[in-house]
Design a protein around this motif. Structure first.
Motif, short mmCIF file in Angstrom:
data_model
loop_
_atom_site.label_atom_id
_atom_site.label_comp_id
_atom_site.label_asym_id
_atom_site.label_seq_id
_atom_site.Cartn_x
_atom_site.Cartn_y
_atom_site.Cartn_z
N THR A 182 0.93 -1.25 -0.21
CA THR A 182 0.10 0.07 0.21
C THR A 182 0.75 1.13 -0.03
O THR A 182 2.03 1.11 0.32
CB THR A 182 -0.75 -0.07 1.47
N GLU A 183 0.15 2.34 -0.31
CA GLU A 183 1.00 3.41 -0.31
C GLU A 183 1.69 3.85 1.23
O GLU A 183 2.71 4.34 1.32
CB GLU A 183 0.22 4.75 -0.86
N GLN A 184 0.68 3.58 2.10
CA GLN A 184 1.11 3.74 3.40
C GLN A 184 2.23 2.87 3.95
O GLN A 184 3.28 3.14 4.45
CB GLN A 184 0.02 3.54 4.37
N ASP A 185 2.28 1.73 3.40
CA ASP A 185 3.40 0.87 3.59
C ASP A 185 4.59 1.05 2.93
O ASP A 185 5.81 1.21 3.50
CB ASP A 185 3.03 -0.68 3.14
N HIS B 279 3.87 13.05 3.62
CA HIS B 279 3.82 11.73 3.13
C HIS B 279 4.36 10.71 4.14
O HIS B 279 4.55 9.56 4.01
CB HIS B 279 4.79 11.89 1.84
N SER C 243 5.59 4.46 2.07
CA SER C 243 6.06 5.44 2.67
C SER C 243 6.61 5.01 4.22
O SER C 243 7.65 5.66 4.61
CB SER C 243 4.91 6.40 3.05
#
Length: 110
Positions: free
Chosen positions: A2-5, A59, A7
């Protein structure tokens, strides 16, 4: 991932970059012109920096910071390059394809 992972993975690698002055660090002429004691304080401030917020780290990658030493405002920024330092990294979360460069500068040099 995921984008969170993604980042979060970048943040871990950026923290490691900040922890080792000299390993991929560069500084501007303005920082070199500071007295040695102030340069050493600046290095320590970068390695200890933890004042991340939504304002300076939107971010969640922990790639930028600002602080003051002896009334001089300094900034540091981590950029991501390919291994040949020719262009941007194809994936900053992958250390096998990324060279991190931390630049330490006076705010007035930005």
């Amino acid at each position: 991932m995921t984008e969170q992972d993604h980042s979060a993975a970048i943040a871990v690698l950026n923290d490691a970059c900040r922890a080792e002055p000299g390993a991929g660090w560069v500084m501007t002429q303005g920082v070199w012109a500071l007295p040695e004691a102030d340069r050493l304080k600046a290095f320590a401030a970068v390695t200890a920096f933890s004042d991340f917020s939504e304002d300076n780290d939107p971010h969640g990658e922990r790639d930028f910071g600002a602080f003051e030493i002896a009334s001089a405002k300094l900034l540091w920024k981590i950029d991501y390059y390919d291994l040949d330092l020719d262009k941007g990294s194809p994936d900053p979360a992958d250390p096998a394809v990324t060279k991190r460069i931390l630049t330490l500068m006076l705010a007035e040099e930005y």
